[in-house]
Scaffold this motif. Structure first.
Motif, short mmCIF file in Angstrom:
data_model
loop_
_atom_site.label_atom_id
_atom_site.label_comp_id
_atom_site.label_asym_id
_atom_site.label_seq_id
_atom_site.Cartn_x
_atom_site.Cartn_y
_atom_site.Cartn_z
N GLN A 58 0.85 -1.38 -0.04
CA GLN A 58 -0.19 0.01 0.10
C GLN A 58 1.02 1.10 0.07
O GLN A 58 2.12 1.35 0.42
CB GLN A 58 -0.88 -0.01 1.21
N ASP A 100 -8.41 0.82 -6.60
CA ASP A 100 -7.78 0.64 -5.63
C ASP A 100 -6.39 -0.14 -5.49
O ASP A 100 -5.85 0.09 -4.17
CB ASP A 100 -8.85 -0.52 -4.69
N TYR A 110 -6.14 1.90 -0.93
CA TYR A 110 -6.04 1.63 0.41
C TYR A 110 -5.05 2.65 1.14
O TYR A 110 -4.18 3.11 0.49
CB TYR A 110 -5.59 0.10 0.48
N LYS A 118 -10.13 2.44 2.64
CA LYS A 118 -9.81 3.06 1.39
C LYS A 118 -10.02 4.54 1.56
O LYS A 118 -10.55 4.83 2.56
CB LYS A 118 -10.85 2.64 0.40
#
Length: 155
Positions: A58, A100, A110, A118
């Motif tokens: 992420q 995403d 995220y 999110k």
């Protein structure tokens, strides 16, 4: 000749996601563009040197890290640069990338806490493509893509 569309390889059913899965887009419009030979595909993370499967990653600001804290920013940057080069080489009209994703997200990604939350944001590849004037959409924005392609085709 119809303009090309850059797409995330996972949307074509390629098993390149971090979990070795895919998320094929079965929308009839997407399939039509595929049959017309418009789609140019890439997985920025794999092209950047990351394996499949691989640890979930992420964005945390300008860095990209895995859940166990490994910094994979360089691999994401290499993949983003390769994707930009592919888009420029093929003179793509726009891109449809996986929503995403820390590489490809165009509206949300995220939030970097690895808690399934999110936040508004974009992946590194999307960010770089947009910095160079490319329009980037998610697979959930095919209505907008269809309108843009129709407009581009009449130019």
């Amino acid at each position: 000749m119809k303009k090309k569309i850059l797409v995330s390889a996972c949307l074509l059913g390629h098993k390149v996601r971090y979990d070795n899965g895919d998320v094929p887009c079965l929308d009839p419009r997407f399939l039509k563009w595929y049959e017309e030979g418009r789609l140019v595909h890439i997985c920025p993370e794999v092209v950047g040197g990351l394996p499949t499967p691989r640890p979930d990653a992420q964005r945390q600001g300008n860095r990209v890290v895995t859940g166990n804290g490994n910094d994979v920013t360089e691999e994401f940057e290499i993949g983003a640069q390769a994707t930009l080069s592919l888009a420029q080489t093929h003179d793509v009209a726009l891109a449809i990338l996986k929503q995403d994703s820390p590489s490809c997200g165009s509206l949300f990604i995220y939030d970097g806490t690895f808690t399934d939350n999110k936040a508004p944001g974009e992946g590194r590849t999307t960010e770089l493509l947009r910095e160079h004037g490319f329009e980037v959409y998610g697979e959930d924005q095919l209505d907008e893509v269809e309108q843009r392609i129709a407009a581009i085709d009449v130019q």
